[in-house]
Design an enzyme around this catalytic site. Structure first.
Site, short mmCIF file in Angstrom:
data_model
loop_
_atom_site.label_atom_id
_atom_site.label_comp_id
_atom_site.label_asym_id
_atom_site.label_seq_id
_atom_site.Cartn_x
_atom_site.Cartn_y
_atom_site.Cartn_z
N LYS A 21 -48.81 98.41 3.40
CA LYS A 21 -49.57 97.36 3.16
C LYS A 21 -50.79 97.23 2.98
O LYS A 21 -50.74 95.73 1.96
CB LYS A 21 -50.48 97.57 4.61
CG LYS A 21 -51.60 96.99 5.38
CD LYS A 21 -51.09 95.27 5.73
CE LYS A 21 -52.38 94.39 5.49
NZ LYS A 21 -52.20 93.06 5.95
N LYS B 225 -62.52 95.75 0.74
CA LYS B 225 -62.20 96.89 0.93
C LYS B 225 -60.37 97.39 0.48
O LYS B 225 -60.37 98.59 0.16
CB LYS B 225 -62.84 97.57 2.53
CG LYS B 225 -61.62 98.53 3.22
CD LYS B 225 -60.39 98.20 3.41
CE LYS B 225 -60.39 97.13 4.56
NZ LYS B 225 -59.44 97.37 5.78
P1 NAD Z 1 -64.08 92.15 11.76
O1 NAD Z 1 -64.22 92.93 11.25
O2 NAD Z 1 -63.39 91.38 12.79
O3 NAD Z 1 -63.61 93.50 13.47
C1 NAD Z 1 -63.81 94.69 13.26
C2 NAD Z 1 -63.96 95.14 14.77
O4 NAD Z 1 -64.84 97.00 15.01
C3 NAD Z 1 -65.66 94.57 15.11
O5 NAD Z 1 -65.38 94.18 16.80
C4 NAD Z 1 -66.64 96.35 14.83
O6 NAD Z 1 -67.58 95.37 15.64
C5 NAD Z 1 -65.60 96.86 15.91
N1 NAD Z 1 -66.16 98.14 15.07
C6 NAD Z 1 -66.89 98.25 13.73
N2 NAD Z 1 -67.49 99.73 13.65
C7 NAD Z 1 -66.57 100.26 14.61
C8 NAD Z 1 -67.01 101.58 15.13
N3 NAD Z 1 -67.94 102.70 14.80
N4 NAD Z 1 -67.02 101.40 16.50
C9 NAD Z 1 -66.13 101.25 17.49
N5 NAD Z 1 -65.79 99.42 17.39
C10 NAD Z 1 -66.89 99.41 15.77
O7 NAD Z 1 -62.30 92.86 11.37
P2 NAD Z 1 -60.95 92.44 11.96
O8 NAD Z 1 -60.61 91.03 10.33
O9 NAD Z 1 -60.20 92.19 12.93
O10 NAD Z 1 -59.72 93.61 10.91
C11 NAD Z 1 -59.50 94.92 11.36
C12 NAD Z 1 -58.62 95.74 11.03
O11 NAD Z 1 -57.34 94.69 10.06
C13 NAD Z 1 -59.06 95.86 8.64
O12 NAD Z 1 -59.14 97.02 8.34
C14 NAD Z 1 -58.61 94.64 8.53
O13 NAD Z 1 -58.26 94.93 6.92
C15 NAD Z 1 -56.82 94.59 9.19
N6 NAD Z 1 -56.71 93.09 8.86
C16 NAD Z 1 -57.54 91.73 9.32
C17 NAD Z 1 -56.57 90.48 9.35
C18 NAD Z 1 -57.61 89.38 9.38
O14 NAD Z 1 -56.51 88.44 8.96
N7 NAD Z 1 -58.69 89.35 9.70
C19 NAD Z 1 -54.81 90.85 8.49
C20 NAD Z 1 -54.46 91.78 8.43
C21 NAD Z 1 -55.27 92.96 9.05
#
Ligand code: NAD
Length: 299
Positions: free
Chosen positions: A172, A240
């Site tokens: 990834k 990140k």
């Molecule tokens: P986001 O920031 O929208 O969501 C993260 C969630 O985690 C939030 O709801 C936050 O409140 C929660 N959170 C943070 N710390 C926490 C804790 N200690 N305990 C419980 N909940 C907690 O991020 P996202 O865009 O949903 O991405 C999530 C993951 O997926 C990341 O690793 C990102 O790199 C990966 N990703 C994102 C995408 C995208 O298009 N957004 C695509 C592929 C992969």
């Protein structure tokens, strides 16, 4: 199978909702209370803490911002791992560090737990549609036992077992590194083309038909042409991911000069437009620097 889901943001909210829609019993937790509401409305149970969630499930899925949050939620006396019943499985779908996955594998083995890393590609729209690409690292039998759960979130044709623990995260990070390399390279080509007087549509069609084509040039740049830099993937997460890719180069002893430069360009985009800015803002940096907006009607 009773599933716990932690991290209900842009991606996790939709992924958890697809698990629930497929009929699984779901227990949900997020530090942001409001993120849990839509799932409770769909029949999920709200957990009071990660430890309470762990005690009541067979599988825990994490979809957290990155390694810092994964470590905080999973480890320590109040962490998920110490509270999961023996035989349960943790699937980390966050984009995280292969090294952290391997480090925590010693704890999961000691506790008699299963562990998979299964990060995804496909953006928030793929999470909603349940068509994500998923790269799975970990024991193959454990992967096969959880494949039907993964299929509620991903495209069955594009769920790949790629190696042992950490391998999913590695693939990834390499995917994202290349995609952001392409974004920076495409920004230079399209800004130069525009300044040289080439119609953007003509340039795009010519490149798509050439050996220089990329997914970014063929598809993703269309959103830039409409002034949308995709805020569903925040620049703080892009930086990140690129930082983790550069770390991997250092750990492997590989000079990754271009990756380091591409990381710095994205850090400049974060400093300029803010941490919640969209993932394609490195293109806007060059548009703004050269006063050359890349806009055209996409049809
Ligand atoms: P986001 O920031 O929208 O969501 C993260 C969630 O985690 C939030 O709801 C936050 O409140 C929660 N959170 C943070 N710390 C926490 C804790 N200690 N305990 C419980 N909940 C907690 O991020 P996202 O865009 O949903 O991405 C999530 C993951 O997926 C990341 O690793 C990102 O790199 C990966 N990703 C994102 C995408 C995208 O298009 N957004 C695509 C592929 C992969």
């Amino acid at each position: 199978m009773r599933v716990g889901f932690i991290g209900l943001g842009h991606m996790g909210g939709a992924m958890a909702s697809n698990i629930r829609a497929a009929g699984y019993e779901l227990v949900a937790y997020d530090v942001a209370d409001a993120a849990v509401e839509p799932l409770v409305a769909a029949g999920a149970t709200r957990a009071a803490s990660p430890a309470a969630l762990a005690e009541s499930v067979d599988v825990v899925v994490t979809m957290l911002p990155g390694p810092l949050q994964v470590r905080a939620v999973m480890t320590g006396p109040d962490g998920v791992l110490e509270h999961l019943p023996s035989g349960a499985t943790w699937i980390d779908m966050s984009t995280s560090s292969p090294g952290l996955g391997r480090e925590l594998a010693t704890t999961t083995a000691r506790l008699g737990l299963g562990q998979l890393d299964a990060p995804v590609s496909g953006m928030a729209k793929g999470a909603k549609a349940g068509t994500l690409q998923i790269f799975v690292g970990g024991d193959e039998a454990r992967y096969l036992a959880h494949r039907s759960l993964l299929e509620t979130m991903g495209d069955p044709e594009r769920i790949f077992h790629v190696g042992p623990i950490g391998a999913g995260h590695t693939v990834k990070l390499l995917l994202n590194l290349l995609w952001f390399d392409h974004a920076v390279a495409a920004a230079e080509a399209f800004v130069m083309g525009r300044l040289a007087g080439i119609d953007l549509g003509v340039l795009q069609r010519s490149l798509v038909a050439s050996p220089a084509n990329s997914h970014f040039i063929e598809h993703d740049i269309n959103s830039v042409f409409e002034g949308d830099y995709d805020e569903s993937f925040a620049m703080r997460l892009v930086c990140k991911d690129l930082g983790l890719a550069v770390d991997m180069g250092r750990d492997l002893g590989v000079p990754v000069e271009m990756a380091a430069l591409v990381e710095q360009i994205h850090r400049r985009a974060l400093a300029t437009y803010g941490p919640e800015g969209g993932e394609m803002l490195a293109v806007k940096l060059l548009e703004d620097l050269t006063n050359t907006p890349l806009r055209r009607a996409v049809g």
